[in-house]
Scaffold this motif. Sequence first.
Motif, PDB file in Angstrom:
ATOM      1  N   GLU A  78       0.889  -1.237   0.119  1.00  0.00           N
ATOM      2  CA  GLU A  78       0.149  -0.023  -0.014  1.00  0.00           C
ATOM      3  C   GLU A  78       0.783   1.439   0.015  1.00  0.00           C
ATOM      4  O   GLU A  78       0.326   2.430  -0.563  1.00  0.00           O
ATOM      5  CB  GLU A  78      -0.878   0.051   1.129  1.00  0.00           C
ATOM      6  N   ILE A  79       1.893   1.163   0.526  1.00  0.00           N
ATOM      7  CA  ILE A  79       2.863   2.485   0.470  1.00  0.00           C
ATOM      8  C   ILE A  79       3.322   2.714  -0.797  1.00  0.00           C
ATOM      9  O   ILE A  79       3.410   4.006  -1.148  1.00  0.00           O
ATOM     10  CB  ILE A  79       4.020   2.265   1.462  1.00  0.00           C
ATOM     11  N   ALA A  80       3.677   1.583  -1.610  1.00  0.00           N
ATOM     12  CA  ALA A  80       4.006   1.830  -2.964  1.00  0.00           C
ATOM     13  C   ALA A  80       3.149   2.584  -3.766  1.00  0.00           C
ATOM     14  O   ALA A  80       3.332   3.531  -4.720  1.00  0.00           O
ATOM     15  CB  ALA A  80       4.616   0.512  -3.631  1.00  0.00           C
ATOM     16  N   ARG A  81       1.884   2.027  -3.593  1.00  0.00           N
ATOM     17  CA  ARG A  81       0.663   2.558  -4.428  1.00  0.00           C
ATOM     18  C   ARG A  81       0.473   3.994  -3.983  1.00  0.00           C
ATOM     19  O   ARG A  81      -0.206   4.611  -4.879  1.00  0.00           O
ATOM     20  CB  ARG A  81      -0.474   1.633  -4.121  1.00  0.00           C
TER      21      ARG A  81
ATOM     22  N   HIS B 109      19.108  -0.557  -2.603  1.00  0.00           N
ATOM     23  CA  HIS B 109      19.186  -1.485  -3.639  1.00  0.00           C
ATOM     24  C   HIS B 109      18.325  -1.296  -4.775  1.00  0.00           C
ATOM     25  O   HIS B 109      18.529  -2.005  -5.924  1.00  0.00           O
ATOM     26  CB  HIS B 109      18.879  -3.123  -3.285  1.00  0.00           C
ATOM     27  N   GLY B 110      17.428  -0.189  -4.823  1.00  0.00           N
ATOM     28  CA  GLY B 110      16.635  -0.076  -6.070  1.00  0.00           C
ATOM     29  C   GLY B 110      15.298  -0.145  -6.098  1.00  0.00           C
ATOM     30  O   GLY B 110      14.529  -0.885  -5.009  1.00  0.00           O
ATOM     31  N   THR B 111      14.405   0.030  -7.172  1.00  0.00           N
ATOM     32  CA  THR B 111      13.049  -0.212  -7.312  1.00  0.00           C
ATOM     33  C   THR B 111      12.738  -0.979  -8.759  1.00  0.00           C
ATOM     34  O   THR B 111      13.464  -0.422  -9.545  1.00  0.00           O
ATOM     35  CB  THR B 111      12.580   1.355  -7.099  1.00  0.00           C
ATOM     36  N   THR B 112      11.750  -1.737  -8.452  1.00  0.00           N
ATOM     37  CA  THR B 112      11.412  -2.228  -9.731  1.00  0.00           C
ATOM     38  C   THR B 112       9.831  -1.751  -9.963  1.00  0.00           C
ATOM     39  O   THR B 112       8.926  -2.323  -9.090  1.00  0.00           O
ATOM     40  CB  THR B 112      11.546  -3.749  -9.945  1.00  0.00           C
ATOM     41  N   VAL B 113       9.434  -1.312 -11.152  1.00  0.00           N
ATOM     42  CA  VAL B 113       8.091  -0.953 -11.434  1.00  0.00           C
ATOM     43  C   VAL B 113       7.563  -1.582 -12.536  1.00  0.00           C
ATOM     44  O   VAL B 113       8.382  -1.732 -13.681  1.00  0.00           O
ATOM     45  CB  VAL B 113       7.666   0.443 -11.973  1.00  0.00           C
ATOM     46  N   THR B 114       6.704  -2.642 -12.351  1.00  0.00           N
ATOM     47  CA  THR B 114       6.223  -3.599 -13.331  1.00  0.00           C
ATOM     48  C   THR B 114       4.841  -3.241 -13.938  1.00  0.00           C
ATOM     49  O   THR B 114       3.959  -3.080 -13.184  1.00  0.00           O
ATOM     50  CB  THR B 114       6.209  -4.976 -12.844  1.00  0.00           C
ATOM     51  N   LEU B 115       4.625  -3.254 -15.171  1.00  0.00           N
ATOM     52  CA  LEU B 115       3.422  -2.737 -15.766  1.00  0.00           C
ATOM     53  C   LEU B 115       2.823  -4.025 -16.479  1.00  0.00           C
ATOM     54  O   LEU B 115       3.760  -5.046 -17.203  1.00  0.00           O
ATOM     55  CB  LEU B 115       3.598  -1.822 -17.137  1.00  0.00           C
TER      56      LEU B 115
ATOM     57  N   GLY C  51      -4.657  -2.437 -17.728  1.00  0.00           N
ATOM     58  CA  GLY C  51      -3.465  -3.084 -17.304  1.00  0.00           C
ATOM     59  C   GLY C  51      -3.419  -2.728 -15.914  1.00  0.00           C
ATOM     60  O   GLY C  51      -4.181  -2.118 -15.224  1.00  0.00           O
ATOM     61  N   SER C  52      -2.510  -3.152 -15.110  1.00  0.00           N
ATOM     62  CA  SER C  52      -1.955  -3.017 -13.799  1.00  0.00           C
ATOM     63  C   SER C  52      -0.522  -2.717 -13.586  1.00  0.00           C
ATOM     64  O   SER C  52       0.008  -2.975 -14.141  1.00  0.00           O
ATOM     65  CB  SER C  52      -2.289  -4.279 -12.863  1.00  0.00           C
ATOM     66  N   LEU C  53      -0.367  -2.193 -12.269  1.00  0.00           N
ATOM     67  CA  LEU C  53       1.063  -1.621 -11.852  1.00  0.00           C
ATOM     68  C   LEU C  53       1.377  -2.160 -10.815  1.00  0.00           C
ATOM     69  O   LEU C  53       0.602  -2.765  -9.747  1.00  0.00           O
ATOM     70  CB  LEU C  53       0.930  -0.093 -11.728  1.00  0.00           C
ATOM     71  N   GLU C  54       2.552  -2.849 -10.486  1.00  0.00           N
ATOM     72  CA  GLU C  54       3.179  -3.232  -9.357  1.00  0.00           C
ATOM     73  C   GLU C  54       4.651  -2.524  -8.987  1.00  0.00           C
ATOM     74  O   GLU C  54       5.310  -2.350  -9.875  1.00  0.00           O
ATOM     75  CB  GLU C  54       3.330  -4.764  -9.317  1.00  0.00           C
ATOM     76  N   VAL C  55       4.989  -2.247  -7.793  1.00  0.00           N
ATOM     77  CA  VAL C  55       5.913  -1.618  -7.296  1.00  0.00           C
ATOM     78  C   VAL C  55       6.797  -2.490  -6.235  1.00  0.00           C
ATOM     79  O   VAL C  55       6.246  -3.019  -5.250  1.00  0.00           O
ATOM     80  CB  VAL C  55       5.811  -0.218  -6.717  1.00  0.00           C
ATOM     81  N   ALA C  56       7.961  -2.780  -6.533  1.00  0.00           N
ATOM     82  CA  ALA C  56       8.787  -3.662  -5.488  1.00  0.00           C
ATOM     83  C   ALA C  56      10.071  -2.704  -5.274  1.00  0.00           C
ATOM     84  O   ALA C  56      10.611  -2.377  -6.112  1.00  0.00           O
ATOM     85  CB  ALA C  56       9.031  -5.069  -6.027  1.00  0.00           C
TER      86      ALA C  56
END
Length: 629
Positions: A426-429, A474-480, A464-469
């Motif tokens: 939820e923080i990432a959103r 060490h970095g961030t990955t945004v996946t569409l 579509g949808s979004l995900e954030v890790a």
Amino acid sequence: MMEEETVFRVEAEGLVESLEAGLLALRDAPRNAELINKVFRDLHTLKGSGAMFGRDDIASFLHDFETAFEQVRAGSVKLDAALIGLSLEASDHVAALLAGGGTAPGDALLGRLAEMLQTAGTEPARVPLRFRFWMDPRTLDLGGKPEFILDELRKLGATNIRPVLDELPPLSEMDPMRLYLGWEGEIDPKISEDQIRAVFLFHEDGLRLELECASPPAQHEADPESVDTPVPGRTADTQRQLMRVPAERLDDMMNRVGELVIAEARLLELAANSGDPNLVTVAEDIQRLTTAMRDTTMSIRMTPIGAITGRFRRLVHDLTTKLGKPIEFITEGEETELDKTVVEQLTDPLMHIIRNVVDHGLEAEEDRVAMGKAAKGQIRLSARYSGAEVLISLADDGRGLNRDAILKRAVERGLIAAAADVPEEEIARLIFEPGFSTAEAVTELSGRGVGMDVVHRTIEALRGSLEVASEPGHGTTVTLRLPLTLAIIDGLLIEVGGERFVIPLAAVDEIVELPAAHAAVRSGNAFLDIRENLVPVLRLRTLLQSENAPDPHQKVIVVTSSDGRVGLVVDRIIGSNQTVIKQLSPLHAGLKIFSGATILGDGSVALILDVPQLVTRGRTVVETGKEAA
């Protein structure tokens, strides 16, 4: 005349894109002769096309840049980052001229180019020693091996060795045991004539050897390691005759094919109900032709993600220059194809994400070194297929999301309570909320909280949808997650509680019978052991709140998305069909388990199930042990 101007503009825009791609590639391989030649050819072709179509503004502007790269090819001007940067500005100016921009920036660019070339001066071209030789025509008959001679010359440093065909006779007169070929090449003038002649120690009889000093061809300025650097743009496989078609015509053709698919489904239904074998045969022929036409039309609309990655390379280059952060931009899976509509709308979201990564995510060079990281930051764009979806990920090796700063700003804006226990996902959103930004000040790149909101709205509009890790430090990955196409899919038609639904066939792994022990259960823990793997199961009757009695022979359709597998319990499988996707109305768009609707052969409407959403619900079964109803 208008059509000719359109053709010129389309071709010129393609050349500008090719020119920009070549210049960006030269940034990493500035002495690659093939890339230098490619940029020169693009400049020359653009200039020539401009003159041919009466665009003297473009032709005259490019003349000096073409001359500069001709000097680079000859080795008299060194290609450096400054010249590449100025040339990129020139390509932007040509794009502006094509769009009807003014000429003032062009005059300033030409002035800077003249000053740059004058400051750089002229470097003396390296002078190689050119050699040509012919061995005794009887060499082969006497057991000689010319390839050994060539190997010895290469050991001395000879380059660009090529055959000389001047004395090659017609095929009808050729003696297979007679040596007609000669060879020529270049070698460092520091190699003495005696050293060269020593190579021919046992082949002096009948030998003709010519040596002369000469300026090298342009390609000899390239480093040996850089010669194999891939050249962006057209490859041998794509250099075939192409026809440019306006996008509107493709859209119109796709709409007509969609209507044809619906009409074909109605015809099949009527033919099956009529019992007339002749009508059934004709209907099946039309179905076969419609399927082929659909596949052809769909393939025309499919575009590789690589069609837009050049823009991101340019963006990273410009941001690197502006912010002084060295960045390596890596792409994977550029050949992955999506519907052209999806690809076109992806450009802005991905650009917003990249800007945020560079501004907020990647540390300054000195900070990275102090942390033990590589001085150059890394952004990796990757694309891959996953069932009926395409996953596009943008990953960086920066500092990661600042959890505390995000929560603080969310509390200030009233998005969450001060004492709320917010899960990580939820923080990432929160960063996608309209107007949300953790930046202390508004900059040219970010701070207004607009960019990530645009990303969220655009991806949702594409179904579509979004995900954030993110991992701190060490970095961030945004996946569409995006659908392969927005037009037509192969679907599996099912029945649940007397209603019909469609599941994208590309997402279906397998279909099994629901075991009798599970048939009477409507809720509670729901798992099936399928080939020694526990698969969470969703009963669509429960999910859709169906009150009708279940079918005595229920089926389990195992579907897959990137998050895993889930089994969907349905009453009946009707069969596969071509599914024309229709958008849901705004009233129904909030129903997340449906991605659209389609019209069936009898004129009724069937909703299309959103497999990724269903799999996400299936994960709830795994995490809580309760059916996600």
